[in-house]
Scaffold this motif. Structure first.
Motif, short mmCIF file in Angstrom:
data_model
loop_
_atom_site.label_atom_id
_atom_site.label_comp_id
_atom_site.label_asym_id
_atom_site.label_seq_id
_atom_site.Cartn_x
_atom_site.Cartn_y
_atom_site.Cartn_z
N VAL A 442 0.79 -1.78 -0.55
CA VAL A 442 -0.01 -0.15 0.14
C VAL A 442 0.95 1.27 -0.17
CG1 VAL A 442 -1.72 1.13 1.33
CG2 VAL A 442 -1.48 -0.83 1.32
N LYS A 443 1.71 1.54 0.60
CA LYS A 443 2.54 2.67 1.03
C LYS A 443 3.75 2.52 -0.68
CE LYS A 443 3.84 2.28 5.97
NZ LYS A 443 4.29 1.77 6.81
N SER A 444 3.68 1.46 -1.04
CA SER A 444 5.12 1.82 -1.94
C SER A 444 3.95 2.55 -3.33
CB SER A 444 5.59 0.70 -2.93
OG SER A 444 4.17 -0.33 -3.01
N LYS A 445 1.62 1.64 -3.44
CA LYS A 445 1.38 2.38 -4.34
C LYS A 445 1.23 4.14 -4.34
CE LYS A 445 -0.18 0.57 -7.56
NZ LYS A 445 0.56 0.19 -8.88
N LEU A 446 1.73 4.24 -2.58
CA LEU A 446 0.77 5.43 -2.96
C LEU A 446 1.11 6.22 -1.83
CD1 LEU A 446 -2.85 4.33 -1.24
CD2 LEU A 446 -2.72 4.32 -3.11
N GLU A 447 1.91 5.65 -2.10
CA GLU A 447 3.72 6.54 -1.78
C GLU A 447 4.15 8.70 -2.00
OE1 GLU A 447 8.36 6.22 0.52
OE2 GLU A 447 7.70 5.16 -1.36
N ASP A 448 4.00 8.55 -3.40
CA ASP A 448 4.40 10.06 -3.65
C ASP A 448 2.99 10.17 -3.46
OD1 ASP A 448 6.64 8.72 -4.68
OD2 ASP A 448 5.98 8.29 -5.97
N ILE A 449 2.04 9.82 -3.90
CA ILE A 449 0.51 10.56 -3.76
C ILE A 449 -0.03 11.36 -2.73
CG2 ILE A 449 -1.98 10.44 -3.75
CD1 ILE A 449 -1.44 8.38 -6.45
N ILE A 450 0.98 10.84 -1.63
CA ILE A 450 0.34 11.32 0.12
C ILE A 450 1.44 12.41 0.15
CG2 ILE A 450 0.46 10.50 2.16
CD1 ILE A 450 0.14 7.55 1.81
N GLU A 451 2.81 12.27 -0.32
CA GLU A 451 3.53 13.40 0.32
C GLU A 451 3.43 14.33 -0.54
OE1 GLU A 451 7.38 11.39 -0.70
OE2 GLU A 451 7.34 10.04 1.72
N ASP A 452 2.68 14.31 -1.48
CA ASP A 452 2.62 14.80 -3.03
C ASP A 452 1.57 16.08 -2.48
OD1 ASP A 452 2.57 16.95 -4.56
OD2 ASP A 452 3.52 16.28 -6.19
N GLU A 453 1.28 16.36 -1.37
CA GLU A 453 -0.20 17.08 -1.29
C GLU A 453 -0.99 17.84 -2.73
OE1 GLU A 453 -2.51 20.34 1.87
OE2 GLU A 453 -0.31 19.19 1.99
N LEU A 455 -0.65 16.25 -5.83
CA LEU A 455 -0.86 15.43 -6.13
C LEU A 455 -2.40 15.06 -6.16
CD1 LEU A 455 0.13 13.43 -8.93
CD2 LEU A 455 1.38 12.56 -7.53
N SER A 456 -2.07 15.07 -4.24
CA SER A 456 -3.01 14.19 -4.05
C SER A 456 -4.52 14.82 -4.11
CB SER A 456 -2.68 13.88 -2.26
OG SER A 456 -3.48 15.34 -2.28
N ARG A 457 -4.66 16.02 -4.58
CA ARG A 457 -5.46 16.83 -5.29
C ARG A 457 -6.26 16.42 -6.20
NH1 ARG A 457 -6.70 20.99 -1.36
NH2 ARG A 457 -5.17 21.87 -0.18
N TYR A 458 -5.07 15.50 -7.00
CA TYR A 458 -5.37 15.26 -8.19
C TYR A 458 -6.52 14.22 -8.15
CZ TYR A 458 -4.28 20.12 -10.03
OH TYR A 458 -4.36 21.59 -10.64
N VAL A 459 -5.37 13.50 -7.89
CA VAL A 459 -5.41 11.84 -8.11
C VAL A 459 -6.27 11.21 -6.94
CG1 VAL A 459 -4.32 9.73 -7.74
CG2 VAL A 459 -3.16 11.31 -9.10
N LEU A 460 -6.21 12.00 -5.74
CA LEU A 460 -7.09 10.63 -5.18
C LEU A 460 -8.51 12.23 -4.91
CD1 LEU A 460 -4.78 9.69 -2.68
CD2 LEU A 460 -6.59 8.48 -4.15
#
Length: 460
Positions: A442-453, A455-460
């Motif tokens: 889970v961390k490996s798949k979502l790590e970049d999205i979680i760290e980049d706020e 990016l998370s606005r667009y992806v999640l």
């Protein structure tokens, strides 16, 4: 036990199978549903005096407001309509008028009752369809007429041969083969009614006469005979087509209409979403057309009036209205006072946290983890979610909701789709395989999205 006789505690228990938390809201709707059963038990004179206790649910999106109302209606087998209050406009302006919700729920009720009636005559319809299929497979031969001279005059006489008996025997053999499924793949030609008889008519109508288009279509439809067409299909498909056609023919639509209207009047549930969006603004230039005007139009429907539909007059006195809204920029007391009084019960639904997300992922009958396991099992992929992976998914959902917009449990859908994106894409080519998902995955798949706020606005 019949759903009509469920106690409030049993109703809450049933709702718990699909909805996590929100105990206050569950209690409120359980009492409202039980009160309907109680109302049917009192004297007829008092029965008309007891009005439903309408409910306002307050809470952010994605916490279960709609799901509670939908599951309640399914539990009680009641006609249920979900509609956004923001779709309506005040009488006199182009748009949907509030009475259209009553016409919509009556249509839904008619469809529901018709399906139930068709199911009750399904066996008889199947028998008639079987006879029609046998007629197609073995057409009845016209009787041969033999001329025999008589003493006084010529007479017409049917032969007393064995052809009728032979044909009847052949028909019974075909019937046996048909029931055993040995004729399922045989092509036959069937005559079916073309649903689009007569010219196509489209009506653009102003508010208040939305069902005029349907009435005009029916009027023109009666002027033109129903068109029939021949279709070449397999016997198995022909059986389904003819059984459906016969089931519709056997249903008494007058009885369906009467039952449907009665069901709406006595047990209909209308879920008015986004009720906070029609709260009037602080404008000093008179009432807001799309807000306070809608509230004033809603008032007679909610307090009880009679609405004209194409199935007759429908009373709204005992329909249960459940309104819902986030009320982030307003509060229920901002509604016009008369409308506030028609929603005496108010419950607040809380936001969801990590622990709630863990339970939502695993506990309900339609749990999200279970859905993805079943979906990918169709491709021969065995997905195993470790406990730490579920906790990590819940942690990510709570974190992203906190950082960006709080969309409640709906955030779990976006995270699960992102998490399983590669597996879902490659599943048809993977063959039979077991995939274990743990916290590390889970961390490996979502790590970049979680760290980049951003990016998370667009992806999640």
């Amino acid at each position: 036990m019949s759903s009509k006789n469920l106690t409030p505690r049993e109703i809450v228990s049933e709702l718990d199978k699909y909805i996590i938390g929100q105990d206050d809201a569950k209690r409120a709707v359980a009492i409202a549903l039980r009160n309907r059963w109680r109302r049917q038990k009192v004297s007829e004179e008092m029965r008309d005096e007891i009005a439903p206790k309408n409910i306002i649910m307050m809470g952010p999106t994605g916490v279960g407001k709609t799901e509670i109302a939908r599951r309640l209606a399914k539990l009680d087998r009641s006609p249920f309509l979900k509609i956004e209050a923001s779709k309506f406009t005040e009488v006199g302006y182009v748009g949907r008028d509030v009475e259209s919700m009553i016409r919509d729920i009556v249509e839904l009720s008619v469809s529901m009752v018709k399906s139930e009636e068709q199911e009750s005559v399904r066996l008889k319809a199947a028998e008639i369809a079987e006879e029609r299929i046998l007629d197609i497979l073995l057409p009845k031969r016209p009787p041969k007429v033999v001329m025999e001279p008589a003493a006084e005059e010529d007479v017409l006489r049917l032969p007393e041969g064995k052809e009728e008996a032979n044909q009847e025997g052949t028909r019974e053999k075909l019937r046996r083969l048909l029931r055993e499924g040995k004729l399922d793949d045989r092509p036959v030609e069937v005559e079916v009614v073309n649903g689009h008889g007569g010219p196509m008519i489209e009506i653009f109508s102003a508010s208040g006469v939305e069902d005029m288009g349907l009435n005009i279509k029916e009027m023109f439809g009666n002027m033109f005979p129903q068109k029939k067409k021949r279709r070449k299909v397999k016997v198995s498909e022909a059986m389904d087509i003819l059984a459906e056609e016969e089931a519709q023919r056997l249903v008494d639509m007058d009885k369906v209409t009467k039952t449907a209207v009665e069901r709406v009047e006595q047990s209909g549930i209308i879920f008015l979403d986004e009720i906070d969006k029609i709260v009037g603004s602080d404008s000093t230039h008179g009432p807001d057309v799309s807000r306070e005007g809608v509230q004033r139009d809603l008032l007679p429907i909610v307090e009880g009036s009679t609405v004209n539909t194409k199935y007759g007059m429908v009373k709204t006195d005992h329909i249960l209205f459940i309104a819902a809204g986030a009320f982030s920029m307003s509060k229920p007391s901002d509604l016009v006072p008369e409308l506030q009084g028609r929603f005496p019960i108010r419950v607040e639904l809380g936001s969801l946290d990590k622990e709630d997300f863990i339970r939502i992922l695993t506990e309900p009958h339609n749990a999200l983890v279970r859905q993805y396991i079943e979906l990918l099992a169709t491709e021969g992929i065995q997905i195993v979610f470790k406990d730490d992976s579920v906790a990590e998914i819940a942690e990510v959902a709570a974190l992203v909701n906190e950082r960006t917009e709080n969309i409640g449990a709906r955030r779990l859908y976006t995270i699960m789709e992102t998490l399983l994106d590669d597996i879902s894409f490659d599943a048809p080519d993977m063959g039979k395989k077991k995939v274990e998902i743990d916290a590390g995955y889970v961390k490996s798949k979502l790590e970049d999205i979680i760290e980049d706020e951003d990016l998370s606005r667009y992806v999640l």
